[in-house]
Design a protein around this motif. Structure first.
Motif, PDB file in Angstrom:
ATOM      1  N   THR A   1       0.839  -1.180   0.000  1.00 43.49           N
ATOM      2  CA  THR A   1       0.000   0.000   0.000  1.00 43.49           C
ATOM      3  C   THR A   1       0.881   1.240   0.000  1.00 43.49           C
ATOM      4  O   THR A   1       2.106   1.140   0.140  1.00 43.49           O
ATOM      5  CB  THR A   1      -0.977  -0.020   1.205  1.00 43.49           C
ATOM      6  N   SER A   2       0.241   2.393  -0.182  1.00 43.75           N
ATOM      7  CA  SER A   2       0.984   3.647  -0.146  1.00 43.75           C
ATOM      8  C   SER A   2       0.288   4.466   0.943  1.00 43.75           C
ATOM      9  O   SER A   2      -0.737   5.088   0.692  1.00 43.75           O
ATOM     10  CB  SER A   2       0.885   4.315  -1.517  1.00 43.75           C
ATOM     11  N   ALA A   3       0.834   4.403   2.136  1.00 45.91           N
ATOM     12  CA  ALA A   3       0.130   4.913   3.334  1.00 45.91           C
ATOM     13  C   ALA A   3       0.211   6.431   3.479  1.00 45.91           C
ATOM     14  O   ALA A   3       0.690   6.967   4.484  1.00 45.91           O
ATOM     15  CB  ALA A   3       0.644   4.208   4.572  1.00 45.91           C
ATOM     16  N   ASP A   4      -0.274   7.114   2.434  1.00 45.13           N
ATOM     17  CA  ASP A   4      -0.251   8.584   2.421  1.00 45.13           C
ATOM     18  C   ASP A   4      -1.618   9.088   2.000  1.00 45.13           C
ATOM     19  O   ASP A   4      -1.743  10.172   1.447  1.00 45.13           O
ATOM     20  CB  ASP A   4       0.804   9.068   1.425  1.00 45.13           C
ATOM     21  N   TYR A   5      -2.652   8.281   2.213  1.00 46.52           N
ATOM     22  CA  TYR A   5      -3.921   8.490   1.547  1.00 46.52           C
ATOM     23  C   TYR A   5      -5.114   8.322   2.485  1.00 46.52           C
ATOM     24  O   TYR A   5      -5.921   7.404   2.318  1.00 46.52           O
ATOM     25  CB  TYR A   5      -3.980   7.447   0.420  1.00 46.52           C
ATOM     26  N   PRO A   6      -5.217   9.206   3.488  1.00 53.86           N
ATOM     27  CA  PRO A   6      -6.355   9.084   4.392  1.00 53.86           C
ATOM     28  C   PRO A   6      -7.670   9.395   3.659  1.00 53.86           C
ATOM     29  O   PRO A   6      -7.655  10.254   2.780  1.00 53.86           O
ATOM     30  CB  PRO A   6      -6.069  10.174   5.439  1.00 53.86           C
TER      31      PRO A   6
ATOM     32  N   GLU B   1       5.944   3.609  -2.477  1.00 56.14           N
ATOM     33  CA  GLU B   1       5.404   4.659  -3.342  1.00 56.14           C
ATOM     34  C   GLU B   1       4.333   4.056  -4.244  1.00 56.14           C
ATOM     35  O   GLU B   1       4.485   2.936  -4.735  1.00 56.14           O
ATOM     36  CB  GLU B   1       6.538   5.287  -4.168  1.00 56.14           C
ATOM     37  N   PHE B   2       3.268   4.817  -4.455  1.00 51.25           N
ATOM     38  CA  PHE B   2       2.118   4.304  -5.197  1.00 51.25           C
ATOM     39  C   PHE B   2       2.499   3.719  -6.552  1.00 51.25           C
ATOM     40  O   PHE B   2       2.035   2.640  -6.918  1.00 51.25           O
ATOM     41  CB  PHE B   2       1.064   5.409  -5.356  1.00 51.25           C
ATOM     42  N   ASP B   3       3.356   4.420  -7.276  1.00 51.52           N
ATOM     43  CA  ASP B   3       3.659   3.965  -8.642  1.00 51.52           C
ATOM     44  C   ASP B   3       4.565   2.729  -8.699  1.00 51.52           C
ATOM     45  O   ASP B   3       4.861   2.238  -9.782  1.00 51.52           O
ATOM     46  CB  ASP B   3       4.226   5.119  -9.492  1.00 51.52           C
TER      47      ASP B   3
ATOM     48  N   VAL C   1      -0.335  16.526  -8.240  1.00 56.30           N
ATOM     49  CA  VAL C   1      -0.956  15.189  -8.248  1.00 56.30           C
ATOM     50  C   VAL C   1       0.074  14.155  -7.785  1.00 56.30           C
ATOM     51  O   VAL C   1       1.284  14.414  -7.821  1.00 56.30           O
ATOM     52  CB  VAL C   1      -1.439  14.781  -9.672  1.00 56.30           C
ATOM     53  N   GLN C   2      -0.445  13.003  -7.370  1.00 57.48           N
ATOM     54  CA  GLN C   2       0.494  11.936  -7.008  1.00 57.48           C
ATOM     55  C   GLN C   2       0.932  11.198  -8.281  1.00 57.48           C
ATOM     56  O   GLN C   2       0.113  10.909  -9.170  1.00 57.48           O
ATOM     57  CB  GLN C   2      -0.176  10.945  -6.035  1.00 57.48           C
ATOM     58  N   MET C   3       2.209  10.906  -8.323  1.00 56.32           N
ATOM     59  CA  MET C   3       2.821  10.262  -9.487  1.00 56.32           C
ATOM     60  C   MET C   3       2.180   8.899  -9.795  1.00 56.32           C
ATOM     61  O   MET C   3       1.968   8.105  -8.878  1.00 56.32           O
ATOM     62  CB  MET C   3       4.300  10.057  -9.160  1.00 56.32           C
ATOM     63  N   GLY C   4       1.895   8.671 -11.044  1.00 55.84           N
ATOM     64  CA  GLY C   4       1.392   7.365 -11.471  1.00 55.84           C
ATOM     65  C   GLY C   4      -0.066   7.104 -11.134  1.00 55.84           C
ATOM     66  O   GLY C   4      -0.532   5.977 -11.214  1.00 55.84           O
ATOM     67  N   THR C   5      -0.789   8.165 -10.776  1.00 54.62           N
ATOM     68  CA  THR C   5      -2.199   7.977 -10.403  1.00 54.62           C
ATOM     69  C   THR C   5      -3.141   8.394 -11.526  1.00 54.62           C
ATOM     70  O   THR C   5      -2.733   9.053 -12.486  1.00 54.62           O
ATOM     71  CB  THR C   5      -2.558   8.817  -9.153  1.00 54.62           C
ATOM     72  N   THR C   6      -4.413   8.047 -11.327  1.00 57.16           N
ATOM     73  CA  THR C   6      -5.432   8.474 -12.284  1.00 57.16           C
ATOM     74  C   THR C   6      -5.612   9.989 -12.212  1.00 57.16           C
ATOM     75  O   THR C   6      -5.997  10.617 -13.193  1.00 57.16           O
ATOM     76  CB  THR C   6      -6.778   7.768 -12.009  1.00 57.16           C
ATOM     77  N   GLN C   7      -5.301  10.572 -11.064  1.00 57.81           N
ATOM     78  CA  GLN C   7      -5.385  12.038 -10.936  1.00 57.81           C
ATOM     79  C   GLN C   7      -4.375  12.713 -11.869  1.00 57.81           C
ATOM     80  O   GLN C   7      -4.640  13.785 -12.410  1.00 57.81           O
ATOM     81  CB  GLN C   7      -5.104  12.482  -9.486  1.00 57.81           C
ATOM     82  N   GLU C   8      -3.247  12.082 -12.046  1.00 56.93           N
ATOM     83  CA  GLU C   8      -2.227  12.617 -12.951  1.00 56.93           C
ATOM     84  C   GLU C   8      -2.787  12.629 -14.376  1.00 56.93           C
ATOM     85  O   GLU C   8      -2.602  13.595 -15.125  1.00 56.93           O
ATOM     86  CB  GLU C   8      -0.962  11.750 -12.869  1.00 56.93           C
TER      87      GLU C   8
ATOM     88  N   MET D   1      -7.505  15.252  -6.177  1.00 58.31           N
ATOM     89  CA  MET D   1      -7.475  14.093  -5.277  1.00 58.31           C
ATOM     90  C   MET D   1      -8.830  13.414  -5.270  1.00 58.31           C
ATOM     91  O   MET D   1      -9.822  14.014  -5.672  1.00 58.31           O
ATOM     92  CB  MET D   1      -7.192  14.553  -3.845  1.00 58.31           C
ATOM     93  N   GLU D   2      -8.862  12.199  -4.747  1.00 60.46           N
ATOM     94  CA  GLU D   2     -10.145  11.542  -4.539  1.00 60.46           C
ATOM     95  C   GLU D   2     -10.890  12.358  -3.479  1.00 60.46           C
ATOM     96  O   GLU D   2     -10.273  12.883  -2.546  1.00 60.46           O
ATOM     97  CB  GLU D   2      -9.898  10.110  -4.032  1.00 60.46           C
ATOM     98  N   LYS D   3     -12.210  12.441  -3.646  1.00 64.22           N
ATOM     99  CA  LYS D   3     -13.000  13.319  -2.789  1.00 64.22           C
ATOM    100  C   LYS D   3     -12.753  13.071  -1.288  1.00 64.22           C
ATOM    101  O   LYS D   3     -12.472  14.011  -0.540  1.00 64.22           O
ATOM    102  CB  LYS D   3     -14.486  13.136  -3.112  1.00 64.22           C
TER     103      LYS D   3
HETATM  104  N1  ARG Z   1      -7.165   6.352  -7.088  1.00 65.09           N
HETATM  105  C1  ARG Z   1      -5.962   6.832  -7.639  1.00 65.09           C
HETATM  106  C2  ARG Z   1      -5.380   5.802  -8.579  1.00 65.09           C
HETATM  107  O1  ARG Z   1      -5.790   4.670  -8.567  1.00 65.09           O
HETATM  108  C3  ARG Z   1      -4.930   7.222  -6.606  1.00 65.09           C
HETATM  109  C4  ARG Z   1      -4.688   6.240  -5.542  1.00 65.09           C
HETATM  110  C5  ARG Z   1      -3.539   6.653  -4.643  1.00 65.09           C
HETATM  111  N2  ARG Z   1      -3.429   5.771  -3.545  1.00 65.09           N
HETATM  112  C6  ARG Z   1      -2.606   5.928  -2.510  1.00 65.09           C
HETATM  113  N3  ARG Z   1      -2.656   5.052  -1.563  1.00 65.09           N
HETATM  114  N4  ARG Z   1      -1.751   6.919  -2.469  1.00 65.09           N
HETATM  115  O2  ARG Z   1      -4.504   6.088  -9.339  1.00 65.09           O
END
Ligand code: ARG
Length: 281
Positions: free
Chosen positions: A60-65, A104-106, A170-177, A211-213
């Motif tokens: 997991t990427s524990a930066d995502y409350p 890291e998420f990616d 945005v976080q690297m490698g995410t759908t937000q990117e 970010m996710e809502k």
């Molecule tokens: N939902 C987005 C995605 O799947 C971002 C998920 C980021 N998760 C995290 N634990 N940082 O790309």
């Protein structure tokens, strides 16, 4: 004569021990074959492999409350959140321990690929691209994307249109990117963790973050100077999050789908989601 008998006896002894040696060799070989036949040499990330090693390794990427985050509980740094409750339940259902690897998420899908991780629960959207790389379970939670800003930009950013030409974190490698890339003239800052994005927002190095809502709301709750732009949602074309396992790991995928269905039926997902939201503020 006695000498000769003595020598003979030594020879007999040596030979018999050699034969015994051979015997064990054969037995060992037979043993090996039966191991293969009984499937004991299974890959560690399969359902059987997980049960055999007595633990399931969660990436997991524990930066995502509220999905997963570090929190000091009883004076100790722990990884907690909605996804972690799900992972704990899965481990319990399989009768194994849960080991958490925070990365890291990616890098997560690569961790499945190499067999370092058994499953990934990280608020991850199963996009068609990712589905080529990994197996995904059914969706366990529906999500939408939104915009997090500094309160000082409240009048400047009120609609999706206002994002044009802005510096977006945005976080690297995410759908937000991916979503950010669709915004005209946007300057995208891709960072490896969400707290990095929050820091850049607080210090006004970026105008906003996608970010996710639920995540944006968590950060807004924890940071007085930040806020979510009300009524703005962005479509990434892949809403909803699912658990990922290694590509082709079908038996485990099916088992996890059974567990997700069971969690939905029991109403536990909603309960944990509410609890996770209360945890982080
Ligand atoms: N939902 C987005 C995605 O799947 C971002 C998920 C980021 N998760 C995290 N634990 N940082 O790309």
């Amino acid at each position: 004569m006695t000498k000769k008998i003595g020598l003979l006896m030594v020879l007999v002894l040596v030979l018999s021990s050699l034969l015994v040696g051979c015997g064990t060799g054969k037995e060992a070989a037979a043993d090996n074959n039966s191991k293969v036949a009984s499937g004991a040499e299974v890959e560690s990330y399969t359902l059987e492999g997980i049960k055999e090693k007595g633990k399931i390794i969660l990436g997991t990427s524990a930066d995502y409350p509220p999905f997963e985050t570090h929190a000091i509980i009883d004076g100790k740094d722990q990884i907690v959140g909605f996804d972690i409750e799900i992972a704990k339940y899965i481990a319990e259902e399989l009768g194994v321990e849960l080991e958490i690897v925070d990365m890291e998420f990616d890098k997560l899908l690569g961790g499945l690929e190499t067999g370092m991780l058994d499953m990934v629960i990280a608020g991850m959207n199963p996009t068609p691209e990712r589905e080529k790389e990994a197996n995904f379970t059914d969706i366990y939670f529906e999500t939408t994307h939104t915009v997090l800003i500094h309160k000082d930009s409240a009048s400047e950013i009120t609609t999706v249109e206002d994002l044009k030409g802005k510096h977006i974190g945005v976080q690297m490698g995410t759908t937000q990117e991916e979503v950010a890339k669709t915004i005209e003239n946007a300057e995208i800052l891709s960072l490896s963790t969400n707290p990095d994005i929050v820091m850049n927002l607080k210090t006004k190095k970026i105008h906003c973050a996608i970010m996710e809502k639920a995540v944006a709301q968590s950060f807004a709750k924890a940071n007085d100077d930040l806020m979510v732009v009300e009524g703005v949602t962005l479509d990434s074309g892949a809403e909803g999050v699912a658990i990922a396992v290694k590509k082709g790991n079908d038996e485990l995928t099916e088992k996890l789908n059974e567990i997700i269905a069971d969690l939905k039926a029991q109403g536990l997902l909603e309960k944990w989601y509410v609890e996770a939201n209360e945890l982080y503020n």
